[in-house]
Write an enzyme that holds these catalytic residues in place. Structure first.
Site, PDB file in Angstrom:
ATOM      1  CE1 TYR A 119      -1.219 -56.701 -47.144  1.00 31.99           C
ATOM      2  CE2 TYR A 119       0.824 -55.600 -46.563  1.00 31.99           C
ATOM      3  CZ  TYR A 119       0.147 -56.739 -46.928  1.00 31.99           C
ATOM      4  OH  TYR A 119       0.831 -57.923 -47.055  1.00 31.99           O
ATOM      5  CB  VAL A 160      -6.227 -62.783 -57.963  1.00 31.26           C
ATOM      6  CG1 VAL A 160      -7.457 -63.533 -57.461  1.00 31.26           C
ATOM      7  CG2 VAL A 160      -6.610 -61.616 -58.855  1.00 31.26           C
TER       8      VAL A 160
HETATM    9  P1  NAI Z   1      -1.237 -68.282 -50.562  1.00 30.36           P
HETATM   10  O1  NAI Z   1      -2.357 -68.367 -49.587  1.00 30.36           O
HETATM   11  O2  NAI Z   1      -1.559 -68.396 -52.000  1.00 30.36           O
HETATM   12  O3  NAI Z   1      -0.121 -69.412 -50.206  1.00 30.36           O
HETATM   13  C1  NAI Z   1       0.249 -69.648 -48.894  1.00 30.36           C
HETATM   14  C2  NAI Z   1       1.111 -70.882 -48.785  1.00 30.36           C
HETATM   15  O4  NAI Z   1       1.411 -71.098 -47.401  1.00 30.36           O
HETATM   16  C3  NAI Z   1       0.427 -72.177 -49.267  1.00 30.36           C
HETATM   17  O5  NAI Z   1       1.386 -72.970 -49.926  1.00 30.36           O
HETATM   18  C4  NAI Z   1       0.008 -72.867 -47.969  1.00 30.36           C
HETATM   19  O6  NAI Z   1      -0.086 -74.301 -48.052  1.00 30.36           O
HETATM   20  C5  NAI Z   1       1.185 -72.471 -47.094  1.00 30.36           C
HETATM   21  N1  NAI Z   1       0.890 -72.608 -45.654  1.00 30.36           N
HETATM   22  C6  NAI Z   1      -0.004 -71.942 -44.891  1.00 30.36           C
HETATM   23  N2  NAI Z   1       0.081 -72.366 -43.603  1.00 30.36           N
HETATM   24  C7  NAI Z   1       1.044 -73.319 -43.566  1.00 30.36           C
HETATM   25  C8  NAI Z   1       1.608 -74.130 -42.546  1.00 30.36           C
HETATM   26  N3  NAI Z   1       1.205 -74.045 -41.272  1.00 30.36           N
HETATM   27  N4  NAI Z   1       2.574 -75.016 -42.878  1.00 30.36           N
HETATM   28  C9  NAI Z   1       3.003 -75.140 -44.166  1.00 30.36           C
HETATM   29  N5  NAI Z   1       2.519 -74.379 -45.170  1.00 30.36           N
HETATM   30  C10 NAI Z   1       1.559 -73.487 -44.872  1.00 30.36           C
HETATM   31  O7  NAI Z   1      -0.472 -66.920 -50.226  1.00 30.36           O
HETATM   32  P2  NAI Z   1       0.232 -65.811 -51.153  1.00 30.36           P
HETATM   33  O8  NAI Z   1      -0.752 -64.775 -51.507  1.00 30.36           O
HETATM   34  O9  NAI Z   1       1.039 -66.440 -52.208  1.00 30.36           O
HETATM   35  O10 NAI Z   1       1.227 -65.133 -50.072  1.00 30.36           O
HETATM   36  C11 NAI Z   1       2.544 -65.586 -49.871  1.00 30.36           C
HETATM   37  C12 NAI Z   1       3.369 -64.454 -49.285  1.00 30.36           C
HETATM   38  O11 NAI Z   1       3.419 -63.377 -50.229  1.00 30.36           O
HETATM   39  C13 NAI Z   1       2.778 -63.870 -47.997  1.00 30.36           C
HETATM   40  O12 NAI Z   1       3.823 -63.536 -47.130  1.00 30.36           O
HETATM   41  C14 NAI Z   1       2.082 -62.621 -48.490  1.00 30.36           C
HETATM   42  O13 NAI Z   1       1.925 -61.648 -47.489  1.00 30.36           O
HETATM   43  C15 NAI Z   1       3.048 -62.173 -49.573  1.00 30.36           C
HETATM   44  N6  NAI Z   1       2.501 -61.231 -50.549  1.00 30.36           N
HETATM   45  C16 NAI Z   1       1.318 -61.494 -51.170  1.00 30.36           C
HETATM   46  C17 NAI Z   1       0.790 -60.564 -52.048  1.00 30.36           C
HETATM   47  C18 NAI Z   1      -0.511 -60.824 -52.739  1.00 30.36           C
HETATM   48  O14 NAI Z   1      -1.046 -59.901 -53.376  1.00 30.36           O
HETATM   49  N7  NAI Z   1      -1.013 -62.040 -52.694  1.00 30.36           N
HETATM   50  C19 NAI Z   1       1.484 -59.282 -52.350  1.00 30.36           C
HETATM   51  C20 NAI Z   1       2.771 -59.176 -51.705  1.00 30.36           C
HETATM   52  C21 NAI Z   1       3.232 -60.103 -50.817  1.00 30.36           C
END
Ligand code: NAI
Length: 400
Positions: free
Chosen positions: A234, A274
């Site tokens: 990471y 998750v």
């Molecule tokens: P996710 O995969 O559940 O959601 C991603 C979102 O981005 C979705 O709404 C998708 O439609 C959108 N997306 C992707 N490509 C796109 C595009 N070209 N145009 C418009 N929308 C687009 O992701 P998650 O896990 O909620 O991650 C969100 C943020 O949180 C990221 O920056 C991630 O690194 C961060 N994060 C996640 C953690 C985790 O454990 N899941 C922990 C800490 C931070």
């Protein structure tokens, strides 16, 4: 169509609308049980169709009665395909949110493109005038280079040396090993391009130039610091470089947003949850399984929605902000507690031979199926679902 899980290479190729309806209702029920607070009225969420963006959208629309615009990249159903889970999340979010009496709009489009940014600005002007909060919660695998038209792909890889670890094979619900080659310089550059801060900054500049940011504007994005045991893949890996860039972008934006709007640019280090990407990171599924068990034993476990609700209530709009030396909001402090980390690592070590038997692993697998609408007891998965019977006309869903 009978919809059963279709999984290839640990990716769900489909989603179940009725299961997603249950999932969204669960999020709304949770949000309704949580405290209301004074917060933003008009919110733009980039990446609000799943994960942390969706949890932020539900938490804020219920707790602060906010209006929302969500930009996400999802596929609608077609003759042979069910549509993505995120598409159905949007559909059922809008249906549930109607009961709130506020305004919620979905724009399904590529957030990276200038055309989308312009379309969103038009919608903000038409519906809200200005926005008070911009949440940037994108997790993308690729971003087009507008000059060459090439699609640049991000790569979740270690830097320096290859890495081996395990992950859960979602289709068979067993453990399997995962090997990651070390990143090339190109992988690092590309991952920073896709997952770093440049598009977030471009959004804020477009919104500023169009004069749609309210005084006191806040913008926030999500990073992960995590425990040392995950560092190789990471923080010290390609995604870590992208997060370094995201964090530096936030500091840069903070300075001009403060001067011009008395606003703020914020980064929150959020806890591991998750998500679709978890199964591609060696070792992270086992870490999350052990972490969940330990946090539950200690009474500090939060669901994704509770985590985001507390972030906004206490640390973005409240007086309980915890910030580290790098100006990051540390809503992940329960995960980072010394006793939680120590016991999680001990559990990982002691459970090597029976990881699948851990309650945390079972919970991980359940949640992974739930976020795609599967494995809910109240849904009849033998039912023939007529996707043509769904009409999206009553929903403000604009597909560009
Ligand atoms: P996710 O995969 O559940 O959601 C991603 C979102 O981005 C979705 O709404 C998708 O439609 C959108 N997306 C992707 N490509 C796109 C595009 N070209 N145009 C418009 N929308 C687009 O992701 P998650 O896990 O909620 O991650 C969100 C943020 O949180 C990221 O920056 C991630 O690194 C961060 N994060 C996640 C953690 C985790 O454990 N899941 C922990 C800490 C931070």
């Amino acid at each position: 169509m009978i919809i059963r899980p279709s999984i290839r290479s640990n990716v769900f190729l489909n989603a179940h609308p009725k299961g997603i309806q249950t999932y969204i209702q669960t999020l709304f029920n949770e949000a309704t049980s949580l405290e209301k607070f004074n917060g933003p009225k008009n919110i733009l969420i980039i990446g609000g169709s799943s994960g942390y963006g969706l949890a932020s959208r539900v938490a804020l629309s219920v707790a602060t009665n906010a209006n929302t615009i969500n930009v996400s990249f999802e596929s609608a159903p077609s003759d042979k395909r069910t549509g993505t889970a995120g598409f159905w999340n949007n559909v059922y979010f809008l249906e549930e949110a109607k009961k709130l009496g506020t305004t919620h709009i979905d724009i399904v489009a590529d957030a990276f493109s200038d055309k989308t940014k312009q379309e969103v600005i038009n919608v903000i002007k038409r519906e809200f005038g200005k926005v008070d909060l911009v949440i940037y919660s994108l997790a993308a695998g690729a971003r087009p280079n507008p000059e060459t038209g090439d699609l640049i792909r991000s790569a979740l890889k270690p830097i320096g040396e290859p890495l081996d670890g395990d992950t859960i094979d979602i289709a068979t619900k067993t453990l399997k090993s995962l090997h990651m080659d070390a990143a090339t310089e190109e992988d690092i550059k590309n991952t920073v391009y896709v997952m770093g801060g440049s598009d977030w900054e471009s959004w804020l500049h477009h919104l500023d130039q169009a004069d749609v940011l309210n005084q006191g504007i806040k913008t926030i994005s999500y990073t992960y610091v995590g425990s040392g045991s995950m560092d190789k893949i990471y923080r010290a890996g390609t995604i870590g470089k992208a997060k370094d860039d995201l964090e530096a972008t936030s500091l840069r934006m903070h300075s001009w947003l403060k001067d011009k709007y008395q606003g703020e640019s914020l980064i929150s280090s959020s806890k591991a949850v998750v998500t679709k990407a978890s199964v591609f990171i060696p070792g992270i599924t086992s870490y999350i399984a052990c972490l969940f068990d330990v946090m539950k034993e200690k009474g500090v476990h939060e669901t994704t929605l509770q985590h985001k609700h507390r972030l906004f209530k206490d640390m973005v709009y409240g007086e309980l902000r915890r910030v580290d030396a790098l100006h990051r909001i540390r809503i992940d402090h329960y995960e980072m507690q010394e006793d939680v980390q120590k016991e999680t690592l001990l559990k990982l070590e002691q459970s090597k031979d029976h990881l699948l038997e851990l309650q945390g692993t079972k919970d991980f697998i359940d949640e992974f199926y739930h976020i795609h609408g599967f494995d809910y007891d109240n849904v009849n998965y033998d039912e023939d679902i007529d996707l043509n019977a769904y009409s999206f006309d009553h929903i403000e869903l604009s597909i560009l």
